[in-house]
Design an enzyme around this catalytic site. Sequence first.
Site, PDB file in Angstrom:
ATOM      1  NE  ARG A  57     -46.115 -60.240 -87.951  1.00  0.00           N
ATOM      2  CZ  ARG A  57     -47.310 -60.679 -87.629  1.00  0.00           C
ATOM      3  NH1 ARG A  57     -47.919 -60.208 -86.528  1.00  0.00           N
ATOM      4  NH2 ARG A  57     -47.923 -61.588 -88.355  1.00  0.00           N
ATOM      5  CG  ASP A  97     -45.023 -79.589 -90.513  1.00  0.00           C
ATOM      6  OD1 ASP A  97     -44.560 -80.697 -90.851  1.00  0.00           O
ATOM      7  OD2 ASP A  97     -46.208 -79.412 -90.173  1.00  0.00           O
ATOM      8  CD  GLN A 136     -42.434 -69.555 -95.122  1.00  0.00           C
ATOM      9  OE1 GLN A 136     -43.099 -68.693 -95.702  1.00  0.00           O
ATOM     10  NE2 GLN A 136     -42.295 -69.565 -93.801  1.00  0.00           N
ATOM     11  CB  SER A 139     -36.595 -75.208 -84.862  1.00  0.00           C
ATOM     12  OG  SER A 139     -37.736 -76.041 -84.904  1.00  0.00           O
ATOM     13  N   GLY A 167     -41.083 -70.632 -79.508  1.00  0.00           N
ATOM     14  CA  GLY A 167     -42.452 -71.045 -79.242  1.00  0.00           C
ATOM     15  C   GLY A 167     -43.438 -70.033 -79.820  1.00  0.00           C
ATOM     16  CG  HIS A 202     -21.543 -77.595 -72.266  1.00  0.00           C
ATOM     17  ND1 HIS A 202     -20.712 -76.519 -72.065  1.00  0.00           N
ATOM     18  CD2 HIS A 202     -22.250 -77.718 -71.103  1.00  0.00           C
ATOM     19  CE1 HIS A 202     -20.904 -76.016 -70.873  1.00  0.00           C
ATOM     20  NE2 HIS A 202     -21.831 -76.721 -70.263  1.00  0.00           N
ATOM     21  CG  ASP A 256     -18.559 -70.290 -71.888  1.00  0.00           C
ATOM     22  OD1 ASP A 256     -19.306 -69.355 -71.540  1.00  0.00           O
ATOM     23  OD2 ASP A 256     -17.507 -70.111 -72.547  1.00  0.00           O
TER      24      ASP A 256
END
Length: 547
Positions: free
Chosen positions: A327, A405, A434, A455, A480, A517, A521
């Site tokens: 990157r 957001d 965006q 997300s 994250g 579920h 699986d």
Amino acid sequence: MFLRRVCRGASGPSRQLIVVEGGSRQTGSHLPTAAVAVRSRHRLAPAPATANLWFSSQLRPRFHSRHFHSSGRLAVVKPVVLADIGEGIVECEIIQWFVEPGARVEEFSPLCEVQSDKASVEITSRFAGVVKKLHYEAGEMAKVGKPFVDIDLPDDVAAGVPEETPTPPSAPGAAPAAASEAVEATTRDAASEPPKVSTPIKQKFTGSSLATPAVRHLCKELQIDISQVHGSGKDGRVTKEDLYRHVEESKTGGAAREKNVPVATAAMTSSPFGAATIDAEDAVQQESAVPLGGTQLQMFKAMTRSLNIPHFLYADEIDFTQLYSLRQRVNEILARDTKKATAAGNVTAAPAVAKLSYMPFVIKAMSMALHQYPVLNARVEVPADASGKPSLVYRSQHNVGVAMDTPTGLIVPVIKNVNARSVMSIASELVRLQNLAKTGKLAPADLQGGTITVSNIGNVGGTYLSPVIVEREVAILGMGRVRTVPAFADDADEGTGAAAQRIIKRHVCHFSFSADHRVVDGATLARAVEVIRELVEKPDTMIVSLR
């Protein structure tokens, strides 16, 4: 013009012709005897007094003047239904109206602004005509698929418009009379009250004000009537600064209005450091109920439905070290090309994306994994009839929703057909969505058709999360923030074969997958995540595998 009729009777076998000349039309009655003469074979004689003949009402005189006349226009009132503006949305809040009853609208003219759980959308008119009725007031919840405005259409337009809502049947005998009365009433209204000729403009009408859902929520917390606040934004839009200024003006203009300002706000005093502090002696626990509205209300309903899906969570940590280096190199090239194009004055030659983030690489890697595990791109179809069997609907396109957001709250625009896009194409589309999301200009098409969602909480600063599946999807990925951590590297000594351990720097990111579920699986999801891991940790493999 003569009317001839063969008459049998008093004259025996001989035939006589009845000749009518002139006279006036008398429907349903005998014509005057003086206007009737009997023509024999050789002469014309007056008709006998007993010759009373009945002529049909269609008899027309020879010299009858006909006057042209026109009937009143048959008004066709079209109930316009609220179309589906997003995946799984069943209702939305009417934020404001741009038209009033009696206003003339053109095709694609804005009618109103609605707020769903994903975005604020302007609804435009599909037809040209005159607004007859608004089914909802500003602030009310409108149902998707139900009429929200009635438009009086011209005859030529109404002829080609298909019916959207069925008309209730009426009694057979009363149908012609009811239709006639409706046409006469509409014609009388059109003649007595001509429609107002006006162009719909974005202005404040009774009961509505221009404001974002976040501002409206703050207005409810402060218990302020938004119609009493003067908006300083574009087109009179009310901002948060306008609300705070309104509160200050209420304080300085007189005693603090307890009904408009919460007790907790009134008890706040100015700090010498510029921050607001609360007097400990005057601080009292206060509770105030604020109804949910706008984005929060829609999110409340959507997430309540989503949590009826049985989830399971699968989490792992992905090494971004090689992707981090790739990157950086790509962004250096993009910055150089942008600088050259700017110096040459050729803006069109500049790259569409000035800087790449990790997200386009992750989205493309996930799409490549979906080719091997298409069940993650499917949706569950549950029949309305309890006796029917549920089915799994597979979808060919990978339409990835990206949670964003924005100032108006959380929205999920969709990048369409990711499986046919390159990394740069995904990045360009992501930048476009965006920019539109920040200004609240996303179109309904940008919010529909998602098959799987990503997300990225790392933009805010979170490390771990447990995302909730979106309706009509079976999986969602939560990312994250990328962290720099120490790690051991094993370097083999070629001479002795001994392994010398050393500490190196790694860039890692936490991935959290939630899946349905009922159809997915844990082993299937774990294998799919391993494919994504291989593509992200070794981006060279991703590049050579691109289609």
